[in-house]
Design a protein around this motif. Structure first.
Motif, PDB file in Angstrom:
ATOM      1  N   TYR A 186      39.029  20.629  55.352  1.00 55.34           N
ATOM      2  CA  TYR A 186      37.689  21.169  55.583  1.00 55.34           C
ATOM      3  C   TYR A 186      36.830  21.140  54.325  1.00 55.34           C
ATOM      4  O   TYR A 186      35.647  20.785  54.377  1.00 55.34           O
ATOM      5  N   GLY A 187      37.423  21.554  53.207  1.00 51.17           N
ATOM      6  CA  GLY A 187      36.616  21.834  52.022  1.00 51.17           C
ATOM      7  C   GLY A 187      36.629  20.790  50.931  1.00 51.17           C
ATOM      8  O   GLY A 187      35.829  20.867  49.990  1.00 51.17           O
ATOM      9  N   ASN A 188      37.526  19.808  51.015  1.00 50.29           N
ATOM     10  CA  ASN A 188      37.658  18.778  49.988  1.00 50.29           C
ATOM     11  C   ASN A 188      37.172  17.455  50.593  1.00 50.29           C
ATOM     12  O   ASN A 188      37.909  16.784  51.319  1.00 50.29           O
ATOM     13  N   ALA A 189      35.934  17.093  50.300  1.00 57.17           N
ATOM     14  CA  ALA A 189      35.327  15.914  50.928  1.00 57.17           C
ATOM     15  C   ALA A 189      36.102  14.637  50.619  1.00 57.17           C
ATOM     16  O   ALA A 189      36.246  13.758  51.480  1.00 57.17           O
ATOM     17  N   SER A 190      36.622  14.524  49.403  1.00 53.68           N
ATOM     18  CA  SER A 190      37.376  13.323  49.029  1.00 53.68           C
ATOM     19  C   SER A 190      38.670  13.223  49.830  1.00 53.68           C
ATOM     20  O   SER A 190      39.051  12.138  50.295  1.00 53.68           O
ATOM     21  N   TYR A 191      39.333  14.347  49.998  1.00 47.90           N
ATOM     22  CA  TYR A 191      40.574  14.342  50.778  1.00 47.90           C
ATOM     23  C   TYR A 191      40.280  14.076  52.253  1.00 47.90           C
ATOM     24  O   TYR A 191      41.034  13.370  52.931  1.00 47.90           O
ATOM     25  N   ASN A 192      39.192  14.628  52.752  1.00 47.28           N
ATOM     26  CA  ASN A 192      38.795  14.380  54.132  1.00 47.28           C
ATOM     27  C   ASN A 192      38.602  12.883  54.373  1.00 47.28           C
ATOM     28  O   ASN A 192      39.100  12.327  55.362  1.00 47.28           O
ATOM     29  N   ARG A 193      37.899  12.216  53.451  1.00 43.31           N
ATOM     30  CA  ARG A 193      37.689  10.766  53.582  1.00 43.31           C
ATOM     31  C   ARG A 193      39.012  10.016  53.490  1.00 43.31           C
ATOM     32  O   ARG A 193      39.234   9.035  54.216  1.00 43.31           O
ATOM     33  N   TYR A 194      39.887  10.475  52.604  1.00 47.37           N
ATOM     34  CA  TYR A 194      41.191   9.822  52.460  1.00 47.37           C
ATOM     35  C   TYR A 194      41.957   9.863  53.783  1.00 47.37           C
ATOM     36  O   TYR A 194      42.537   8.855  54.215  1.00 47.37           O
ATOM     37  N   CYS A 195      41.978  11.021  54.424  1.00 47.97           N
ATOM     38  CA  CYS A 195      42.716  11.168  55.679  1.00 47.97           C
ATOM     39  C   CYS A 195      42.110  10.312  56.785  1.00 47.97           C
ATOM     40  O   CYS A 195      42.843   9.701  57.586  1.00 47.97           O
ATOM     41  N   ARG A 196      40.801  10.252  56.839  1.00 49.14           N
ATOM     42  CA  ARG A 196      40.140   9.425  57.852  1.00 49.14           C
ATOM     43  C   ARG A 196      40.466   7.941  57.644  1.00 49.14           C
ATOM     44  O   ARG A 196      40.721   7.208  58.609  1.00 49.14           O
ATOM     45  N   THR A 197      40.459   7.522  56.391  1.00 53.31           N
ATOM     46  CA  THR A 197      40.785   6.126  56.089  1.00 53.31           C
ATOM     47  C   THR A 197      42.245   5.830  56.413  1.00 53.31           C
ATOM     48  O   THR A 197      42.575   4.761  56.953  1.00 53.31           O
ATOM     49  N   PHE A 198      43.123   6.771  56.099  1.00 48.24           N
ATOM     50  CA  PHE A 198      44.548   6.590  56.394  1.00 48.24           C
ATOM     51  C   PHE A 198      44.756   6.451  57.902  1.00 48.24           C
ATOM     52  O   PHE A 198      45.510   5.579  58.357  1.00 48.24           O
ATOM     53  N   TRP A 199      44.104   7.282  58.671  1.00 47.78           N
ATOM     54  CA  TRP A 199      44.211   7.202  60.138  1.00 47.78           C
ATOM     55  C   TRP A 199      43.695   5.861  60.648  1.00 47.78           C
ATOM     56  O   TRP A 199      44.330   5.219  61.493  1.00 47.78           O
ATOM     57  N   ALA A 200      42.569   5.417  60.117  1.00 48.68           N
ATOM     58  CA  ALA A 200      41.937   4.196  60.623  1.00 48.68           C
ATOM     59  C   ALA A 200      42.665   2.931  60.182  1.00 48.68           C
ATOM     60  O   ALA A 200      42.810   1.985  60.971  1.00 48.68           O
ATOM     61  N   ASP A 201      43.145   2.912  58.928  1.00 45.18           N
ATOM     62  CA  ASP A 201      43.634   1.655  58.351  1.00 45.18           C
ATOM     63  C   ASP A 201      45.143   1.585  58.137  1.00 45.18           C
ATOM     64  O   ASP A 201      45.707   0.486  58.136  1.00 45.18           O
ATOM     65  N   ALA A 202      45.791   2.719  57.922  1.00 47.23           N
ATOM     66  CA  ALA A 202      47.212   2.686  57.559  1.00 47.23           C
ATOM     67  C   ALA A 202      48.139   2.943  58.741  1.00 47.23           C
ATOM     68  O   ALA A 202      49.325   2.604  58.682  1.00 47.23           O
ATOM     69  N   MET A 203      47.625   3.526  59.802  1.00 45.88           N
ATOM     70  CA  MET A 203      48.468   3.873  60.944  1.00 45.88           C
ATOM     71  C   MET A 203      48.299   2.859  62.066  1.00 45.88           C
ATOM     72  O   MET A 203      47.190   2.384  62.334  1.00 45.88           O
ATOM     73  N   THR A 204      49.407   2.538  62.719  1.00 46.44           N
ATOM     74  CA  THR A 204      49.345   1.628  63.858  1.00 46.44           C
ATOM     75  C   THR A 204      48.828   2.384  65.085  1.00 46.44           C
ATOM     76  O   THR A 204      48.824   3.623  65.120  1.00 46.44           O
TER      77      THR A 204
END
Length: 314
Positions: A217-235
């Motif tokens: 919720y509060g760490n914008a950089s971590y939020n973006r990291y998780c979104r990118t991981f979901w979109a690009d790193a996960m099948t």
């Protein structure tokens, strides 16, 4: 004593008795009001980091101001039933009504039936909770709109937020004053009795899990990291596995933000095989390990400990 004085004394007693009864009645009304509003369930306010909070013991509700992040408040609740009566209804609204055309606060009877249909109790519906002040303001406004009678514990939470300046009431409507402040709630360690046991390891797993939500919720950089991981790193298969896993716990899986938030919390910050495992997710141990390795190798920008194993304590 003269007859006249005796008569006056009797008259005075007759006059004083109704006055006493009126005062007693007003006192009882005041006590009932306080009980109804939950004001007798005050929170102690303390400061602490992860380790301080983890090892703290308390018999009363404590509001921890989380020292690594001033925007996080952790409510430490002595008892799973108390935790549930305070937060289950708000969590149900936030996490399980995303696709409803008309989200609303459930009545107490509806909530009891809903929890029972999931083969849960108020004490076992959720081990921890995470909401923002804005979420809770919406909850209290919807309850007020629909005239839903809340539990005293929920009223106590509302009163605490008003007292702490997190929200205010204006003409019958609650307004957020610090909408992005994050509210986490965890249970105290307890032995098995009328409620399930909460071990120190379980408390640590719940605390880590909820703190990871605060990071999302509060760490914008971590939020973006998780979104990118979901979109690009996960099948797609791995994404579907998480959807099935979360749907089984009645999460609104149409809410992608909720999906990604819960994915990172379960994948990396829930060191408890009873709550999360390869078997429960429906993938192999090697695939789960590879997924965790990929998450760590991307260097997620947060301060929480990574690679915590079940049984590890700080």
């Amino acid at each position: 004593m003269a007859p006249r004085e005796q008569s006056l004394l009797k008259l005075e007693n007759v006059v004083q008795l109704p006055q006493f009864m009126n005062r007693l009645f007003l006192l009882l009304v005041l006590v009932a009001t306080l009980l109804g509003s939950g004001r007798l369930h005050a929170f102690e306010i303390k400061d602490g980091d992860l380790k301080t909070i983890l090892y703290a013991r308390t018999d009363v509700p404590v509001a921890w101001r989380y020292t690594p992040n001033k925007e996080v408040i952790i409510l430490d609740m002595p008892g799973l039933d108390l935790l549930g009566r305070t937060f289950n209804r708000a969590t149900q609204l936030k996490e399980q009504q995303y696709s409803e055309p008309y989200p609303r606060v459930l009545t107490s009877d509806e909530l009891t039936k809903y929890i029972g249909a999931a083969n849960k109790t108020f004490a076992t519906f959720a081990g921890g909770h995470d909401l923002r002040v804005s979420d809770l303001v919406q909850f209290f406004n919807l309850a007020e709109r629909d005239k839903v009678e809340l539990f005293p514990e929920e009223n106590a939470l509302r009163d605490f937020f008003v007292e702490q300046g997190l929200m205010k009431e204006w003409r019958g409507v609650y307004l957020p004053q610090k909408p992005n402040t994050i509210i986490l709630a965890i249970p105290q360690v307890q032995d098995r009795g009328s409620e399930p046991a909460v071990t120190r390891n379980a408390r640590y797993a719940i605390l880590l899990h909820e703190l990871s939500h605060a990071e999302f919720y509060g760490n914008a950089s971590y939020n973006r990291y998780c979104r990118t991981f979901w979109a690009d790193a996960m099948t797609e298969g791995q994404k579907e596995a998480f959807k099935r896993f979360l749907a089984g716990m009645r999460y609104s899986v149409d809410n992608q933000e909720l999906l990604i938030n819960e994915m990172q919390a379960y994948l990396m910050f829930t060191p408890d095989a009873g709550s999360f495992s390869a078997g429960r997710l429906g993938i192999s141990e090697s695939e789960l390990a590879a997924l965790r390795d990929a998450f760590v190798k991307g260097r997620p920008p947060l301060q929480l400990p990574l690679r915590v194993r079940a049984g590890d304590l700080p």
